[in-house]
Design a protein around this motif. Structure first.
Motif, mmCIF file in Angstrom:
data_model
loop_
_atom_site.group_PDB
_atom_site.id
_atom_site.type_symbol
_atom_site.label_atom_id
_atom_site.label_comp_id
_atom_site.label_asym_id
_atom_site.label_seq_id
_atom_site.Cartn_x
_atom_site.Cartn_y
_atom_site.Cartn_z
ATOM 1 N N ALA A 16 -10.633 -7.946 36.651
ATOM 2 C CA ALA A 16 -11.480 -9.273 36.500
ATOM 3 C C ALA A 16 -13.422 -7.918 36.573
ATOM 4 C CB ALA A 16 -12.010 -9.429 37.863
ATOM 5 N N THR A 17 -13.235 -7.298 37.518
ATOM 6 C CA THR A 17 -14.539 -6.643 37.622
ATOM 7 C C THR A 17 -15.143 -4.938 36.735
ATOM 8 O OG1 THR A 17 -14.208 -5.772 39.624
ATOM 9 C CG2 THR A 17 -15.316 -4.762 38.060
ATOM 10 N N VAL A 18 -13.440 -5.214 35.513
ATOM 11 C CA VAL A 18 -13.865 -4.294 34.073
ATOM 12 C C VAL A 18 -14.250 -5.222 33.530
ATOM 13 C CG1 VAL A 18 -12.710 -2.687 32.973
ATOM 14 C CG2 VAL A 18 -12.726 -2.177 34.845
ATOM 15 N N VAL A 19 -13.963 -5.987 33.560
ATOM 16 C CA VAL A 19 -13.676 -7.309 31.874
ATOM 17 C C VAL A 19 -15.182 -8.212 31.946
ATOM 18 C CG1 VAL A 19 -11.904 -7.296 31.205
ATOM 19 C CG2 VAL A 19 -12.313 -9.257 32.840
ATOM 20 N N PHE A 20 -15.407 -7.995 33.497
ATOM 21 C CA PHE A 20 -16.919 -8.560 33.373
ATOM 22 C C PHE A 20 -17.783 -8.161 33.482
ATOM 23 C CE2 PHE A 20 -21.020 -9.500 36.485
ATOM 24 C CZ PHE A 20 -21.059 -10.835 36.160
ATOM 25 N N ALA A 21 -18.306 -6.155 33.442
ATOM 26 C CA ALA A 21 -18.800 -5.407 32.879
ATOM 27 C C ALA A 21 -19.036 -5.256 31.707
ATOM 28 C CB ALA A 21 -18.407 -4.371 33.970
ATOM 29 N N ALA A 22 -17.804 -5.775 31.522
ATOM 30 C CA ALA A 22 -17.441 -5.439 30.030
ATOM 31 C C ALA A 22 -18.233 -5.892 29.166
ATOM 32 C CB ALA A 22 -16.365 -5.298 29.228
ATOM 33 N N ALA A 23 -18.344 -7.125 29.366
ATOM 34 C CA ALA A 23 -19.391 -9.079 28.642
ATOM 35 C C ALA A 23 -20.455 -8.515 28.622
ATOM 36 C CB ALA A 23 -18.915 -9.815 29.398
ATOM 37 N N PHE A 24 -21.284 -7.455 29.642
ATOM 38 C CA PHE A 24 -22.941 -6.931 29.392
ATOM 39 C C PHE A 24 -22.622 -6.070 28.982
ATOM 40 C CE2 PHE A 24 -21.787 -10.536 32.408
ATOM 41 C CZ PHE A 24 -23.112 -11.556 32.539
ATOM 42 N N THR A 25 -21.679 -5.352 28.801
ATOM 43 C CA THR A 25 -22.279 -4.365 27.778
ATOM 44 C C THR A 25 -21.254 -3.694 26.860
ATOM 45 O OG1 THR A 25 -20.321 -2.277 29.215
ATOM 46 C CG2 THR A 25 -22.277 -2.591 30.282
ATOM 47 N N VAL A 26 -22.190 -4.933 25.886
ATOM 48 C CA VAL A 26 -21.835 -4.206 24.152
ATOM 49 C C VAL A 26 -21.196 -3.552 23.510
ATOM 50 C CG1 VAL A 26 -21.993 -6.303 22.629
ATOM 51 C CG2 VAL A 26 -23.249 -7.158 24.571
ATOM 52 N N PRO A 27 -20.012 -3.666 23.019
ATOM 53 C CA PRO A 27 -19.960 -2.064 22.063
ATOM 54 C C PRO A 27 -20.702 -2.020 20.790
ATOM 55 C CG PRO A 27 -17.679 -3.690 22.403
ATOM 56 C CD PRO A 27 -18.665 -4.244 23.303
ATOM 57 N N GLY A 28 -21.231 -1.167 21.280
ATOM 58 C CA GLY A 28 -22.172 -0.884 19.912
ATOM 59 C C GLY A 28 -23.638 -1.446 20.007
ATOM 60 N N GLY A 29 -24.186 -1.768 21.114
ATOM 61 C CA GLY A 29 -25.633 -1.992 21.632
ATOM 62 C C GLY A 29 -26.322 -3.062 20.752
ATOM 63 N N VAL A 30 -27.097 -3.357 20.604
ATOM 64 C CA VAL A 30 -27.764 -4.641 20.548
ATOM 65 C C VAL A 30 -28.996 -3.898 19.887
ATOM 66 C CG1 VAL A 30 -26.933 -6.444 22.629
ATOM 67 C CG2 VAL A 30 -29.061 -4.660 22.688
ATOM 68 N N LYS A 31 -29.284 -5.194 19.124
ATOM 69 C CA LYS A 31 -30.542 -5.123 18.409
ATOM 70 C C LYS A 31 -31.889 -5.181 18.910
ATOM 71 C CE LYS A 31 -28.173 -6.701 14.051
ATOM 72 N NZ LYS A 31 -28.378 -8.215 12.887
ATOM 73 N N GLY A 32 -33.024 -4.331 18.947
ATOM 74 C CA GLY A 32 -33.736 -3.817 19.620
ATOM 75 C C GLY A 32 -34.569 -5.491 19.261
ATOM 76 N N ASP A 33 -35.078 -5.655 17.953
ATOM 77 C CA ASP A 33 -36.185 -6.137 18.342
ATOM 78 C C ASP A 33 -35.509 -8.344 18.588
ATOM 79 O OD1 ASP A 33 -33.950 -6.550 16.318
ATOM 80 O OD2 ASP A 33 -35.503 -7.252 14.734
ATOM 81 N N THR A 34 -34.086 -8.401 18.314
ATOM 82 C CA THR A 34 -33.969 -9.798 19.200
ATOM 83 C C THR A 34 -32.993 -10.056 19.634
ATOM 84 O OG1 THR A 34 -32.301 -9.611 17.625
ATOM 85 C CG2 THR A 34 -33.287 -10.529 16.191
ATOM 86 N N GLY A 35 -31.910 -8.581 20.543
ATOM 87 C CA GLY A 35 -31.111 -8.669 21.364
ATOM 88 C C GLY A 35 -29.598 -8.786 21.508
ATOM 89 N N SER A 36 -29.232 -9.137 19.867
ATOM 90 C CA SER A 36 -28.014 -9.904 19.420
ATOM 91 C C SER A 36 -27.493 -8.214 19.177
ATOM 92 C CB SER A 36 -28.462 -10.806 18.426
ATOM 93 O OG SER A 36 -29.135 -9.980 17.095
ATOM 94 N N PRO A 37 -25.837 -9.095 18.787
ATOM 95 C CA PRO A 37 -25.100 -7.299 19.098
ATOM 96 C C PRO A 37 -25.570 -7.214 17.665
ATOM 97 C CG PRO A 37 -24.427 -9.201 20.233
ATOM 98 C CD PRO A 37 -25.425 -10.303 19.462
ATOM 99 N N ASN A 38 -25.576 -5.170 17.482
ATOM 100 C CA ASN A 38 -25.572 -5.087 16.495
ATOM 101 C C ASN A 38 -24.309 -5.574 15.598
ATOM 102 O OD1 ASN A 38 -27.365 -3.278 16.368
ATOM 103 N ND2 ASN A 38 -26.397 -2.066 17.513
ATOM 104 N N PHE A 39 -22.681 -5.431 16.729
ATOM 105 C CA PHE A 39 -21.856 -6.160 15.025
ATOM 106 C C PHE A 39 -21.385 -7.203 15.700
ATOM 107 C CE2 PHE A 39 -21.921 -0.303 16.078
ATOM 108 C CZ PHE A 39 -20.963 -0.965 14.884
ATOM 109 N N LEU A 40 -21.880 -8.045 15.542
ATOM 110 C CA LEU A 40 -21.633 -9.578 15.272
ATOM 111 C C LEU A 40 -21.365 -10.389 14.271
ATOM 112 C CD1 LEU A 40 -22.466 -12.178 17.784
ATOM 113 C CD2 LEU A 40 -24.491 -12.539 16.366
#
Length: 160
Positions: A16-40
């Motif tokens: 639970a701890t690992v997958v909770f943290a994974a939800a907020f550390t999106v793989p590939g990062g997010v776009k700086g201007d919109t905050g949406s994931p890069n690989f959406l």
């Protein structure tokens, strides 16, 4: 049963701890201007987004189930049906949590490495299936014995 519940609850808490943290550390990062994931738009990101909460919910259900075993009153009649079925439910939800966590792991590999080194993502997927199969193989007998002795017991046991 109490020791099994304690051990499995620790594992479910870690998941639970690992997958909770994974939800907020999106793989590939997010776009700086919109905050949406890069690989959406990638299928592997959608799989990640579906199975991460599934793993969190299953591990949380597993924690609650094992906690209910640990806080049970341990009356004689509880050992006939309630506690064995809680153990089965806890182990099954833990199994689904582990399987979903491994799907999340594999999806992350496909998000990050599918374009450059796709063979690495495939290898990670094959290797990630080993713990899931191993857990199932090791817990299958316990599950079957608990279900068989609880659900298919004779009426003579109920009258005792």
């Amino acid at each position: 049963m109490k020791k099994t519940a304690e051990s499995c609850m620790i594992v479910a808490t870690l998941i639970a701890t690992v997958v909770f943290a994974a939800a907020f550390t999106v793989p590939g990062g997010v776009k700086g201007d919109t905050g949406s994931p890069n690989f959406l738009k990638k299928v592997s990101f959608i799989i990640f987004s579906i199975f991460d909460p599934i793993s969190l919910v299953c591990s949380s259900c597993s924690i609650i189930t094992f906690l209910s075993i640990l806080t049970a009153r341990f009356a004689l009649e509880d050992f006939l049906w309630t506690l064995p079925m809680k153990l089965v439910l806890g182990i099954l939800t833990l199994f689904f949590s582990i399987a979903a966590m491994m799907v999340v792991f594999c999806a992350t590999f496909f998000i990050l490495f599918s374009e450059g080194i796709g063979k690495l993502a495939i290898l990670a997927t094959v290797l990630a299936s080993i713990p899931v199969l191993l857990f199932f193989r090791q817990q299958y007998r316990l599950l079957w014995e608990v279900v068989r002795s609880t659900a298919f017991r004779s009426d003579s046991l109920i009258s005792r």
